[in-house]
Design a protein around this motif. Structure first.
Motif, short mmCIF file in Angstrom:
data_model
loop_
_atom_site.label_atom_id
_atom_site.label_comp_id
_atom_site.label_asym_id
_atom_site.label_seq_id
_atom_site.Cartn_x
_atom_site.Cartn_y
_atom_site.Cartn_z
N GLU A 48 45.51 37.45 40.73
CA GLU A 48 44.57 38.18 39.87
C GLU A 48 43.12 37.79 40.18
O GLU A 48 42.24 38.66 40.31
N LEU A 49 42.90 36.49 40.36
CA LEU A 49 41.53 36.03 40.63
C LEU A 49 41.04 36.51 42.00
O LEU A 49 39.87 36.87 42.16
N CYS A 50 41.94 36.52 42.98
CA CYS A 50 41.55 37.00 44.31
C CYS A 50 41.25 38.51 44.25
O CYS A 50 40.29 38.98 44.87
N ALA A 51 42.07 39.24 43.52
CA ALA A 51 41.83 40.69 43.38
C ALA A 51 40.50 40.92 42.66
O ALA A 51 39.73 41.82 43.03
N ASN A 52 40.22 40.09 41.66
CA ASN A 52 38.93 40.22 40.97
C ASN A 52 37.77 39.96 41.95
O ASN A 52 36.73 40.61 41.88
N ALA A 53 37.98 39.00 42.86
CA ALA A 53 36.94 38.70 43.85
C ALA A 53 36.72 39.91 44.77
O ALA A 53 35.59 40.20 45.18
N PHE A 87 49.88 41.14 44.10
CA PHE A 87 48.59 41.17 44.79
C PHE A 87 48.34 42.46 45.57
O PHE A 87 47.34 43.15 45.32
N MET A 88 49.23 42.80 46.48
CA MET A 88 48.95 43.96 47.34
C MET A 88 48.91 45.26 46.52
O MET A 88 48.01 46.10 46.76
N PRO A 89 49.82 45.44 45.53
CA PRO A 89 49.68 46.64 44.69
C PRO A 89 48.34 46.70 43.96
O PRO A 89 47.72 47.76 43.84
N ARG A 90 47.87 45.56 43.48
CA ARG A 90 46.57 45.54 42.77
C ARG A 90 45.44 45.87 43.76
O ARG A 90 44.51 46.62 43.42
N VAL A 91 45.53 45.33 44.97
CA VAL A 91 44.54 45.64 46.01
C VAL A 91 44.51 47.16 46.25
O VAL A 91 43.44 47.78 46.28
N LEU A 116 41.30 49.59 45.77
CA LEU A 116 40.76 50.35 46.91
C LEU A 116 40.79 51.85 46.61
O LEU A 116 39.84 52.58 46.92
N ASP A 117 41.87 52.30 45.99
CA ASP A 117 41.97 53.73 45.64
C ASP A 117 40.83 54.14 44.71
O ASP A 117 40.24 55.21 44.88
N ARG A 118 40.56 53.28 43.76
CA ARG A 118 39.50 53.60 42.80
C ARG A 118 38.14 53.75 43.49
O ARG A 118 37.27 54.47 43.05
N HIS A 119 37.98 53.02 44.61
CA HIS A 119 36.69 53.05 45.31
C HIS A 119 36.75 53.85 46.61
O HIS A 119 35.79 53.84 47.39
N GLY A 151 55.89 47.37 48.01
CA GLY A 151 55.85 48.70 47.41
C GLY A 151 54.49 49.38 47.51
O GLY A 151 54.09 50.10 46.60
N VAL A 152 53.82 49.16 48.63
CA VAL A 152 52.46 49.69 48.80
C VAL A 152 52.43 50.64 49.98
O VAL A 152 53.07 50.39 51.00
N LYS A 153 51.67 51.73 49.85
CA LYS A 153 51.49 52.64 50.98
C LYS A 153 50.07 52.46 51.53
O LYS A 153 49.10 52.85 50.87
#
Ligand SMILES: Cc1ncc(COP(=O)(O)O)c(C=O)c1O
Length: 449
Positions: free
Chosen positions: A201-206, A240-244, A248-251, A277-279
């Motif tokens: 979570e913290l890395c994704a926030n970064a 992690f990767m799903p959150r990434v 990225l999709d949002r941006h 589970g990421v494309k």
């Protein structure tokens, strides 16, 4: 061919080795490997060991896979080379592209661009990402984001997104416009956190923070390995990767999944992205695509990127990039045979089953050896972090690492040492007995350290 004495006499003399100091190699000549069968290799002194390195994360099918050898021989007879530059092509490259698209279709991939290896595949993905944004009329999107500790090969683009200081410093200045965020490593991170989900979570926030700082409309892509390999086998928390992907999709930023190690079953899934589970938007592959029998790689291009290039009406759509050996017919024939064998033997399932056994063996080693700071594994990617002081997490020194490798080799197992990590990436054909042998050799090596 000259005799063994000539080879031994000239070892490390007329040749410089990758990732090594030339003087060190001269002083400590590397082992000359002369033969291989199944998961075993034989050195010039006639010593046979179980290869827990799998060549270099690539010889998934072992060293004596007859269908690959036969495919290479047949293709050499039929046509040893013809180029895929505009105007000509060759049959094996068309067939392998078809198979790769099928293989990575569940990950959203639509097209393949052939390269000569992993660094080329990364370079290709970075360049196509920039070109994609030019086609889309957003030419300001040129920057790349990546993970510290990520490894993406050694071309200037790859070295620039690379997150390991030892691969960067000597070659700086690298490509401008590349920014790194912390790797989701629960053992070492700048947050002082140990809970893997919280670290993720913290890395994704970064990542989110860096995007806001740079401006999303200046960023072309984020590149990551689904499981970080050379940087120390860092297995992100499943979130992690799903959150990434969601960030990225949002941006509107592209995601490049570097599958040079993780692709083709090593993690227990057919691709690293699929494990989580990421494309992604693009994927880079190499290594196990030919099980190491021929230098070949590919950049896989996802639907969205493919569509933009193929429907392009701007002046930016033509690909001004490629290699003499893009789509090499012999490499592609090797790739076709490799994929068929990989599927037939269900190597992903063996990687998952043997990986679980290896993982529990590593946990036992951690419980019984003070020098083991951390063990990390996913499928048949595994790492042991060696420490001189467990409480302080002081990295083990070169003498310790060399000793472990030497004792393991004497116990008939080849392991790889990188910094204070022991890296294990055996062929995916290994058996439960092989796993027990690796654990036993490590036990001896760790005791000696
Ligand atoms: C994740 C990853 N990407 C890229 C590369 C570079 O591949 P190559 O050494 O074939 O150029 C590697 C090599 O180990 C890798 O592990």
């Amino acid at each position: 061919m000259r005799d063994a004495n000539f080879i031994i006499e000239n070892n490390a003399k007329p040749i410089w080795h990758p990732m090594a100091h030339p003087a060190d190699m001269r002083a400590n000549a590397p082992k000359v490997i002369t033969g291989g069968r199944g998961a075993h290799i034989t050195d010039i002194d006639g010593r046979t060991t179980l290869d827990a390195v799998g060549g270099l994360w690539n010889v998934n099918l072992g060293y004596s896979c007859d269908p690959i050898k036969q495919a290479i021989a047949d293709q050499l007879d039929a046509l040893p080379y013809y180029s895929g530059f505009r105007g000509t092509t060759n049959a094996p490259s068309i067939e392998l592209a078809y198979e790769l698209v099928e293989w990575f279709r569940p990950d959203g991939m639509a097209r393949a661009f052939f390269t000569s290896g992993g660094s080329d595949s990364v370079e290709t993905a970075l360049r196509l990402a920039r070109q994609y944004w030019k086609i889309k009329g957003e030419g300001d999107r040129t920057k790349f984001l990546a993970l510290k500790k990520g490894y993406h090969g050694t071309h200037f683009g790859g070295a620039s997104v690379n997150g390991n200081a030892n691969f960067r410093r000597n070659y700086e200045p690298l490509m401008p416009g590349v920014f790194h965020i912390p790797a989701p490593n629960a053992y070492r991170n700048p947050f002082g956190e140990t809970d893997p989900a919280r670290v993720a979570e913290l890395c994704a926030n970064a990542l989110e923070d860096e995007i806001a700082f740079q401006g999303a409309d200046t960023i072309a892509a984020f590149i990551m390995e689904p499981v970080l390999g050379a940087g120390g086998v860092i297995v992100p928390h499943e979130s992690f990767m799903p959150r990434v992907r969601e960030i990225l999709d949002r941006h509107g930023i592209l995601l490049i999944s570097d599958e040079v190690v993780a692709g083709f079953g090593r993690t227990g899934a057919w691709s690293g992205a699929r494990l989580w589970g990421v494309k992604p938007d693009m994927m880079t592959v190499a290594k196990a695509v030919t099980s190491g029998y021929f230098p070949l790689g590919a950049t896989m291009i996802g639907d969205k990127v493919a569509e933009a290039f193929e429907s392009d009406k701007s002046s930016f759509g033509s690909i001004g990039h490629g290699y003499t050996y893009s789509g090499h017919p012999v490499g592609c024939a090797a790739g076709l045979a490799t994929l068929a064998e990989t599927k037939r033997l269900k190597l992903n399932e063996n990687a998952a089953a043997r990986g679980a056994e290896l993982g529990s063996a590593l946990e036992k080693l951690k419980a019984s050896h003070e020098v083991v700071g951390d063990v990390r594994y996913q499928g048949l990617m595994a790492g042991i972090e060696i420490v001189a002081d467990r409480a302080k997490k002081t990295p083990g020194d070169k003498a310790m690492m060399d000793r472990i490798a030497e004792v393991a080799y004497a116990a008939d197992v080849m392991i790889r040492v990188s910094g204070n990590m022991i890296i294990l990436s055996p062929p995916l054909i290994i058996t439960a007995d092989d796993v027990a042998k690796i654990a036993d050799a490590l036990d001896k090596g760790l005791a000696a350290a």
